[in-house]
Scaffold this active site. Structure first.
Site, PDB file in Angstrom:
ATOM      1  N   HIS A 128     -15.026  -3.992   8.516  1.00 47.74           N
ATOM      2  CA  HIS A 128     -14.290  -3.398   6.643  1.00 47.74           C
ATOM      3  C   HIS A 128     -14.202  -4.361   6.010  1.00 47.74           C
ATOM      4  O   HIS A 128     -12.911  -4.854   5.248  1.00 47.74           O
ATOM      5  CB  HIS A 128     -12.644  -3.486   7.333  1.00 47.74           C
ATOM      6  CG  HIS A 128     -12.273  -2.147   8.812  1.00 47.74           C
ATOM      7  ND1 HIS A 128     -12.847  -1.192   9.485  1.00 47.74           N
ATOM      8  CD2 HIS A 128     -11.649  -2.539   9.863  1.00 47.74           C
ATOM      9  CE1 HIS A 128     -12.614  -0.457  10.166  1.00 47.74           C
ATOM     10  NE2 HIS A 128     -12.055  -1.785  10.948  1.00 47.74           N
ATOM     11  N   LYS A 139       0.476  -1.314  -0.046  1.00 44.76           N
ATOM     12  CA  LYS A 139       0.101  -0.370  -0.083  1.00 44.76           C
ATOM     13  C   LYS A 139       1.013   1.351   0.070  1.00 44.76           C
ATOM     14  O   LYS A 139       0.932   2.545  -0.825  1.00 44.76           O
ATOM     15  CB  LYS A 139      -1.261  -0.101   0.893  1.00 44.76           C
ATOM     16  CG  LYS A 139      -1.989  -1.186   1.077  1.00 44.76           C
ATOM     17  CD  LYS A 139      -3.037  -0.882   2.575  1.00 44.76           C
ATOM     18  CE  LYS A 139      -4.363  -1.561   2.044  1.00 44.76           C
ATOM     19  NZ  LYS A 139      -4.254  -2.985   2.265  1.00 44.76           N
ATOM     20  N   ARG A 167      -6.185  -9.002  -8.465  1.00 42.23           N
ATOM     21  CA  ARG A 167      -6.804 -10.761  -8.319  1.00 42.23           C
ATOM     22  C   ARG A 167      -8.558 -10.159  -8.799  1.00 42.23           C
ATOM     23  O   ARG A 167      -9.173  -9.005  -9.081  1.00 42.23           O
ATOM     24  CB  ARG A 167      -6.781 -11.120  -7.189  1.00 42.23           C
ATOM     25  CG  ARG A 167      -7.313 -10.105  -5.720  1.00 42.23           C
ATOM     26  CD  ARG A 167      -7.568 -11.038  -4.785  1.00 42.23           C
ATOM     27  NE  ARG A 167      -7.883 -10.151  -3.080  1.00 42.23           N
ATOM     28  CZ  ARG A 167      -8.853  -9.933  -3.318  1.00 42.23           C
ATOM     29  NH1 ARG A 167     -10.371  -9.748  -3.717  1.00 42.23           N
ATOM     30  NH2 ARG A 167      -8.878  -8.599  -1.731  1.00 42.23           N
TER      31      ARG A 167
END
Length: 536
Positions: A218, A111, A274
């Protein structure tokens, strides 16, 4: 080079989804199965099955592919799907990797590195940095992965140390990498993602957006395409940003650029390298098979121009989990009746066991219609027709959610389930549009209300000022934080359980003394098992 036989390095629903695409293209299929997963549906329905020691060991999948004579490997989602070392091992073995190049996975999967690339490509990102720099509330995130794992929202500096420690533990368990970072937390955004397809020539195309704002722990619970918040001009800007990032990392195959949408501002969050769980909603509105597209791209074919969008699609997931707390459940599906009239992507059948070792999803239900209201009505009818016995599921929650007036009005943000606790009484009708939201006295919007208290479900009050804390779901005790005689304060974590690679702390409901501890670290417990006894 055409693919003749493909091994799916995964299990459950996604393995079955890839098998279906292969059969339409005339590709033979190979399933892998771990020792604790023998007899599972994906193993029963593949053309061939090879037993492996673990789904998490890349060398096991490569050896299984060679044993079966497969010439390609599809990673599915989860497990090793975004692991660049696995992609390299597959290619080094002379097999076709159905996914992004290893270097694209490295660039997009980290990230922090992805944010740097996004900035260089002039794609807006959420500010990250030291807590003192970005302020509170903030969110702690795992640098090496997503799916809600290794993520903690912190509203108070006093919570930071425990949040960082928990996020690191969870990230290490899920991704083998405990690096975390802090990012500014926006409390009421929408979560909107752009579907990408890229080929070996460097061509990257966008196939519109999905909105995935309604989330628990989340993780997404309802996805739809298109988003009610995205008009053609905003869609064009978001697609341009997503394609720019995809080209910057040299992306190939199917992938998703995730964004946080705040009004008409959007910020890049991460690239999922993906196929996504929610890919069927894009397939239905675009009339495309994304898994077949992955297979064709891996075989060297160019990406085709995306078809125009038409209609509306909504997906929900039927899970073996508590409908209020979303904690995973286990049991045997003694009865399972899934509906007609919508697309159903199931990973189990009646009679199968749903355990705690793997994702507890039973099936995905995806409705399609010409309009959003028609689609939601169709999905509501499908949910009403489902019958499940033998295991606790989130079916009551899904039925409640799909008919909720705020959802029907398109008022969806990531704070939806804190502002509308699961199974709470919805308003009789929505206020007229001028009166929606915060308006009195020109005050700033209040923070979302607290999430439902999962500790309440694990508390057994006893006479004489004593209480017993029990396991809210089956899991493994990964941390024991107290001993008999310890004095604890309200909301202090006492035991940390892990299930599905997610940590759940069980906290003291009040100031007390630990009377007895009934578990030890590493012990597997069933739902309702006695963990700790307290006394005033």
């Amino acid at each position: 080079m055409p693919i003749r036989k493909l091994l799916v390095a995964n299990r459950g629903e996604i393995a079955l989804r890839v098998f279906r695409a292969c059969r339409k293209l005339g590709i033979a299929t190979v399933a892998v199965v771990a020792p604790d997963d023998r007899g599972s549906l994906h193993a029963r329905l593949a053309d061939e099955t090879v037993e492996i020691a673990s789904y998490l060991h890349s060398e096991e999948h490569v050896h299984a592919a060679r044993t079966a004579g497969a010439d390609a490997i599809h990673p599915g989602y989860g497990f090793l799907a975004e692991n660049p070392d696995f992609a390299e091992a597959v290619e080094a073995a002379g097999l076709t990797w159905v996914g992004p190049p290893p270097e694209a996975l490295r660039k997009g999967g980290d990230k922090l590195r992805a944010k740097e690339i996004a900035r260089a490509a002039e794609v807006p990102v959420v500010p990250e940095g030291q807590p003192a720099e970005i302020g509170y509330p903030l969110v702690v995130k795992a640098a090496a992965g997503g799916g809600g794992r290794g993520m903690r929202v912190v509203h108070d500096p006093a919570e930071l140390d425990e949040a960082l420690a928990a996020a690191r533990r969870e990230a290490r368990a899920a991704f083998g990498d405990d690096r975390v970072f802090c990012e500014r937390y926006v409390e009421r955004p929408r979560h909107v993602e752009i579907q990408l397809l890229g080929d070996a020539s460097g061509e990257v195309v966008a196939l519109g957006e999905r909105e995935c704002s309604i989330q628990r722990r989340h993780q997404k619970v309802l996805e739809e395409a298109p988003s009610v918040a995205v008009d053609p001009e905003l869609r064009h800007r978001m697609e341009e940003a997503a394609v720019s990032f995809g080209r910057a990392v040299g992306y190939r195959s199917a992938g998703t650029a995730e964004f946080m949408l705040d009004g008409r501002e959007f910020f890049f969050l991460e690239l999922n390298g993906r196929i996504q769980v929610e890919h069927p909603v894009t397939e239905l509105v675009r009339g495309i098979d994304l898994v077949q597209a992955q297979l064709r791209i891996a075989a060297g074919e160019p990406v085709e121009p995306p078809p125009h969008a038409r209609g509306h699609a909504v997906e929900v997931r039927l899970y073996a989990e508590d409908p209020r707390t979303f904690l995973p459940q286990a049991g045997r599906l003694e009865r399972l009746r899934l509906p007609d009239g919508v697309r159903v992507d199931a990973g189990v059948e009646e009679g199968d066991e749903v355990g705690t070792g793997y994702d507890p999803m039973i099936a995905k239900l995806i409705a399609y219609g010409e309009t959003r209201d028609e689609t939601l009505d169709r999905l509501g009818d499908a949910l009403a027709a489902i019958e499940v016995e033998g295991v606790v599921t989130n079916l009551p929650f899904l039925r409640w959610l799909v008919r909720h007036p705020s959802l029907r009005a398109g008022l969806t943000t990531t704070a939806f389930l804190t502002e509308h606790p699961p199974l709470s009484r919805p308003p009789a009708r929505m206020p007229d549009r001028p009166w929606r939201g915060t308006w009195r006295l020109n005050l700033a919007p209040p923070p979302p209300s607290p999430a439902p208290d999962v500790d309440a479900s694990s508390l057994d009050h006893r006479p004489g000022g004593e209480s017993a804390l029990t396991a809210p779901m089956p899991g493994t005790v990964i941390r024991l934080l107290v001993s008999p005689g310890d004095r604890v304060h309200a909301r202090q974590p006492l035991v940390v359980l892990e299930a599905m690679k997610m940590e759940t702390p069980v906290a003291s409901p009040f100031e007390a003394v630990v009377r007895a501890v009934h578990v030890k670290e590493g012990e597997h417990v069933v739902g309702g098992a006695l963990l700790v006894e307290l006394e005033d």
